[in-house]
Design a protein around this motif. Sequence first.
Motif, PDB file in Angstrom:
ATOM      1  N   GLN B 181       7.397 -19.307  -1.112  1.00 42.14           N
ATOM      2  CA  GLN B 181       8.295 -20.203  -0.382  1.00 42.14           C
ATOM      3  C   GLN B 181       8.190 -20.033   1.126  1.00 42.14           C
ATOM      4  O   GLN B 181       8.040 -20.987   1.862  1.00 42.14           O
ATOM      5  CB  GLN B 181       9.749 -19.936  -0.789  1.00 42.14           C
ATOM      6  CG  GLN B 181      10.043 -20.359  -2.213  1.00 42.14           C
ATOM      7  CD  GLN B 181      11.486 -20.088  -2.593  1.00 42.14           C
ATOM      8  OE1 GLN B 181      12.220 -19.435  -1.886  1.00 42.14           O
ATOM      9  NE2 GLN B 181      11.887 -20.610  -3.739  1.00 42.14           N
ATOM     10  N   ALA B 186       4.639 -23.447  -0.595  1.00 38.77           N
ATOM     11  CA  ALA B 186       4.358 -24.178  -1.835  1.00 38.77           C
ATOM     12  C   ALA B 186       5.575 -24.168  -2.761  1.00 38.77           C
ATOM     13  O   ALA B 186       5.881 -25.153  -3.411  1.00 38.77           O
ATOM     14  CB  ALA B 186       3.156 -23.564  -2.542  1.00 38.77           C
ATOM     15  N   ALA B 187       6.275 -23.045  -2.803  1.00 35.64           N
ATOM     16  CA  ALA B 187       7.426 -22.884  -3.688  1.00 35.64           C
ATOM     17  C   ALA B 187       7.117 -23.335  -5.102  1.00 35.64           C
ATOM     18  O   ALA B 187       7.872 -24.059  -5.731  1.00 35.64           O
ATOM     19  CB  ALA B 187       8.653 -23.615  -3.136  1.00 35.64           C
ATOM     20  N   ALA B 188       5.983 -22.882  -5.600  1.00 37.36           N
ATOM     21  CA  ALA B 188       5.576 -23.250  -6.955  1.00 37.36           C
ATOM     22  C   ALA B 188       6.303 -22.415  -7.992  1.00 37.36           C
ATOM     23  O   ALA B 188       6.441 -22.819  -9.135  1.00 37.36           O
ATOM     24  CB  ALA B 188       4.067 -23.070  -7.122  1.00 37.36           C
ATOM     25  N   SER B 211       2.484 -27.349 -11.132  1.00 38.15           N
ATOM     26  CA  SER B 211       3.731 -27.116 -10.391  1.00 38.15           C
ATOM     27  C   SER B 211       3.506 -26.914  -8.895  1.00 38.15           C
ATOM     28  O   SER B 211       4.302 -26.268  -8.244  1.00 38.15           O
ATOM     29  CB  SER B 211       4.490 -25.949 -10.991  1.00 38.15           C
ATOM     30  OG  SER B 211       3.631 -24.858 -11.124  1.00 38.15           O
ATOM     31  N   GLU B 436       0.485 -39.815  -1.136  1.00 37.05           N
ATOM     32  CA  GLU B 436       1.621 -38.913  -1.005  1.00 37.05           C
ATOM     33  C   GLU B 436       1.107 -37.472  -1.024  1.00 37.05           C
ATOM     34  O   GLU B 436       0.380 -37.075  -1.923  1.00 37.05           O
ATOM     35  CB  GLU B 436       2.595 -39.135  -2.164  1.00 37.05           C
ATOM     36  CG  GLU B 436       3.876 -38.378  -1.957  1.00 37.05           C
ATOM     37  CD  GLU B 436       4.889 -38.614  -3.064  1.00 37.05           C
ATOM     38  OE1 GLU B 436       4.597 -39.388  -3.998  1.00 37.05           O
ATOM     39  OE2 GLU B 436       5.963 -38.004  -2.992  1.00 37.05           O
ATOM     40  N   ASN B 440       4.600 -33.498   2.397  1.00 42.28           N
ATOM     41  CA  ASN B 440       5.647 -34.449   2.794  1.00 42.28           C
ATOM     42  C   ASN B 440       7.032 -33.843   2.684  1.00 42.28           C
ATOM     43  O   ASN B 440       7.963 -34.275   3.345  1.00 42.28           O
ATOM     44  CB  ASN B 440       5.586 -35.710   1.911  1.00 42.28           C
ATOM     45  CG  ASN B 440       4.449 -36.616   2.334  1.00 42.28           C
ATOM     46  OD1 ASN B 440       3.799 -36.352   3.326  1.00 42.28           O
ATOM     47  ND2 ASN B 440       4.207 -37.658   1.573  1.00 42.28           N
ATOM     48  N   ARG B 441       7.153 -32.833   1.834  1.00 40.69           N
ATOM     49  CA  ARG B 441       8.427 -32.156   1.683  1.00 40.69           C
ATOM     50  C   ARG B 441       8.884 -31.555   3.011  1.00 40.69           C
ATOM     51  O   ARG B 441      10.049 -31.315   3.228  1.00 40.69           O
ATOM     52  CB  ARG B 441       8.271 -31.045   0.635  1.00 40.69           C
ATOM     53  CG  ARG B 441       9.553 -30.656   0.009  1.00 40.69           C
ATOM     54  CD  ARG B 441       9.366 -29.933  -1.289  1.00 40.69           C
ATOM     55  NE  ARG B 441       8.765 -28.629  -1.157  1.00 40.69           N
ATOM     56  CZ  ARG B 441       7.730 -28.234  -1.858  1.00 40.69           C
ATOM     57  NH1 ARG B 441       7.156 -29.048  -2.718  1.00 40.69           N
ATOM     58  NH2 ARG B 441       7.246 -27.030  -1.709  1.00 40.69           N
ATOM     59  N   SER B 443       8.013 -32.942   5.984  1.00 35.15           N
ATOM     60  CA  SER B 443       7.859 -33.903   7.069  1.00 35.15           C
ATOM     61  C   SER B 443       9.187 -34.539   7.435  1.00 35.15           C
ATOM     62  O   SER B 443      10.085 -34.672   6.611  1.00 35.15           O
ATOM     63  CB  SER B 443       6.859 -34.978   6.662  1.00 35.15           C
ATOM     64  OG  SER B 443       7.422 -35.782   5.647  1.00 35.15           O
ATOM     65  N   SER B 444       9.285 -34.934   8.700  1.00 36.25           N
ATOM     66  CA  SER B 444      10.451 -35.710   9.121  1.00 36.25           C
ATOM     67  C   SER B 444      10.205 -37.174   8.833  1.00 36.25           C
ATOM     68  O   SER B 444      11.135 -37.946   8.672  1.00 36.25           O
ATOM     69  CB  SER B 444      10.676 -35.553  10.624  1.00 36.25           C
ATOM     70  OG  SER B 444      10.812 -34.205  10.948  1.00 36.25           O
ATOM     71  N   LEU B 445       8.947 -37.549   8.816  1.00 32.71           N
ATOM     72  CA  LEU B 445       8.621 -38.952   8.611  1.00 32.71           C
ATOM     73  C   LEU B 445       7.245 -39.073   7.973  1.00 32.71           C
ATOM     74  O   LEU B 445       6.275 -38.486   8.435  1.00 32.71           O
ATOM     75  CB  LEU B 445       8.619 -39.670   9.976  1.00 32.71           C
ATOM     76  CG  LEU B 445       8.296 -41.162   9.979  1.00 32.71           C
ATOM     77  CD1 LEU B 445       9.351 -41.948   9.222  1.00 32.71           C
ATOM     78  CD2 LEU B 445       8.172 -41.673  11.404  1.00 32.71           C
TER      79      LEU B 445
END
Lengths: 153, 854
Positions: B181, B186-188, B211, B436, B440-441, B443-445
Amino acid sequence: MEKIMSEYTKVQRELIHLLHDAQSKFGYIPAQMISQISRELKISESEIFGVLTFYKAFTLKPRGEHLITICMGTACHVRGAPMILDEFERKLGIKAGETSEDNQFTLETVNCVGACALGPIAIADGDYHGQMKTREVDEIIKKLKQEKRKSSE
Amino acid sequence: MKVTIDGKKIEVEGKRTILEVAREKGIYIPSLCDHPRLTPFGGCRLCIVEIKEKGGYPPSCSTYVENGMEIKTRTPRLQNLRKEILELILSEHPNACLICSEKENCDEYKSTIRKVGEVTGCVLCSNNGRCELQDVVETLKIDKVRFPSVYRNLEVKKGDPFFDRDYNLCILCGRCVRVCQELRGAAAVSFIYRGSQAVVGTVLDLPLLESGCQFCGACVDVCPTGSLAERGIRYEDLPDERAKTICPFCSMGCELEIDLKKQKILSSKPSDEGAVNQGQACVRGRFLIKDVVHSPRRILMPLIRLNKELEEVSWEEALDFVAQKLKKFKGKNIALIASPHISCEENFLLRKFASEELKTENVDSSYRFSPLPRIDEMARENGFELNLNFEFKDISKAKTLFLTGEDIPKSHPIMWLEVLKAVQQGAKLIVASPTELSLNRYSSLWLQIKPGTEFYLFSFLSKLFFHEEQETKNPGIEGFDSFKDSLGEFDLSRVFEMTGITREELDEAFVLLREAEDAAFLFGTGLTQHPWGTQNVAALWNLALQAQAKIFPLGLENNLRGVSEIGHNSSDKGLNFNQILQAASSGELKALYLAGPVPYLKKANLEFLVIQDSFVNENFELADAVLPASTFAETDGTFINGEGRLQRFKRVIDPLGDAKPDWWIISQLARRMGSIGFPFKNPSEITKQMIKVIPGFSNISYADLEKGHKVFAQKKMKKEKSFLPVRHIDLNHNKSKKYPFLMILEYSLDYYRSLALSQENKGLKAIRDSRWIKVSPEDTEKLNLEQGERIVVESSSGKFKGFVKIDKSLPKGVLGASFLLSEDSEFSVNGLIPSVFQELHSLGMIPVKIKREK
């Protein structure tokens, strides 16, 4: 699902509220909901799974029509809760934590509902039955079978 | 601040934990969950200490030092408590061997009995001998466990590539969860379930492959038990030697530690001292080194074609043969392809060899596909030198990041760590990508643009900058007015139609860029792969000037910067990479010397072809001579990473078979051709000459380089900034009824010399096979395709084969395929185009159709 999503601002701290709403709406957390929440709240799927398996309030499988919860807190325990649980298990043919095959009943245990004076307690679809006796178990089940499920709060 | 630890007076500055300070001063406090690179966790409770005038036993890993603290770390009371805590931990970890009185004598047998399904003791565990838990048991002298042993009987997870996960050995220290994390983003994995059921796991207990795991191996490296075990060393004994090297798989230049046993590579791990990677690596560096060096595709004997077949001969014979033949070809009728995978010294020699012996200016290599040389070229064409003096760590200091044309957690995982650091410190991340991405997790935009429309996006954003200030002042940068005029054709009402993003999204991106301080623009091959790639880069360049952003071009091969520095001042009169390949098939060239990978030269019309490579490849069938070169692990040299850092690497093992280092081969050939300019006995002699000659190395002293000091290639800035006028381009990639799909390419880093890594290694193949053709779920359904099915992709001028990979991230109507030079021709996207390469090293986006292979 979208509707539930739209009611919350998309910030990570809303995760538990979202899960609560989904749980009461669907009776469980559908798997595809996890990836959707992950995308919206920007939390990884594994982290969400970690949260939802931590809390007993969330389930990954649909619960039955009727939910019976037996308090196993200390006070209830010494006043015979295990016998009440046994009786429910026998009558319903399922173990605690399971759902009957016809999807009618889910039986759960909980560690204390905070009404120790009334122990042993069983909660059937939100109705509290205090000072339970084993012979009352059958009655409760019969009553539930006749009733339609009350809308959950 | 002054503190006392075990009677020792210590001066401390800043906010530090007791454990950190103790570690630094060499005071050992046992701990299992703490890790220097991770946030304090306070889980294992072994690092408890006593502090005078404070009650209880606070854990030193999460207690910060305060002025005047008197800390004791090993009172009898603490040791007893620690023992009891450790016994509790051990009650859920197979412990029979740990406390066995016979363990000293047991050593000899352990490697054979390790092949059991269930690990119930150290002798059965692949981590035996490198286990932190063992070490702690040793120091605390545990000889019994007074609690009942519990074996959780969890299923061992063996379905994923590279490592097994046996959570029966897990002590729930959470290091793997935190590293995944905090450090890798990645927080897989996460802690799942709770109480006595708690375990480390993935979403729905899916395999790691599903995952979001990138298989960087960071979790394996921090695991203090054998719970996460690298499969490649499962049955191997402990290493007898350890050596350091620089990873040869990408332009980051990570330092790796190689474990060896009897001159064979066992495994590779990231080095904690690595200037760039600091204890981190990616799947390539962590798990593929061994397989690449010891690949069965290695060529280990020189081969020459005397009659019809290539035959194994001695070096003497092969070198004489090649030297004799090469003498016949001089100047324009010969060309040489160098390699961005081999050292600077070797590239320097190749250039020297070409100019002095072959008398040709036709020297180039595949490094030109990378964004870095492309933007450099563009700058030079416009009469200025690009500022390439940056460090990767500058990225982590940026406040706004704009990322286009690359999925960096996959392509440049170590660069991603710098981006992640910036985001964790509050930086805004803008991503422009048609697909995607996992990042993107963060990203702000996310601007989901239509494939290939980056040029429009940048230009529209530039236009907004002009709009913002009606009375735009010329900031004193050249080319301002002509640039402003060239944007005239961009009509803001057509944003959506042209790029697929809404005006609101565009405005949002603009506001982020306008308010950006310390902005960094990162861009990859997604921009430069198009025929209009130069325009893309020019548009990005202009926007960066307006937003006062730094540009970070992402590189492909490990030593492309070296190749670029070494070739920098050579004339541009010779043929470039594409022209050489075209000339080879047109008959313009008579001879070709290949020291670097090229696509299959099926149509080549050559009199003489020499291949100097480490791996068997398709072009062997056309070769007249093959000279087996050793890999990076078998020689010394220097690589220059993407930021211009010169890094020495040393030989790790002796050359395999009869393979020889590239520098040796070239020197020998030159000598045999009568040259006296190649008297080198070792690479250091070449280094000394090279840094004297190459302008970019003029500031470098050999002594600094030898000592491993921080050494950078420097660019002297002439005139730096200038806006570039943009040409309005028509993206001529319209899909038709006949060719209803657009194929977008991912320039893959998964190759080394002429080896496609995913074809060599099963694990990488499971993660990302270079032969996959990615199809969106909608299209898969419509065409009734199945995962893994063989399909043929056809364009108007060619075709290639591949396997269906259903990819959720793709929009419908778009296919994805990876491009790498070492792919076999039937599976290579090169098959789609008529000539080997089009001008400007670009394949672009190609309208295609797909069908099942019959």
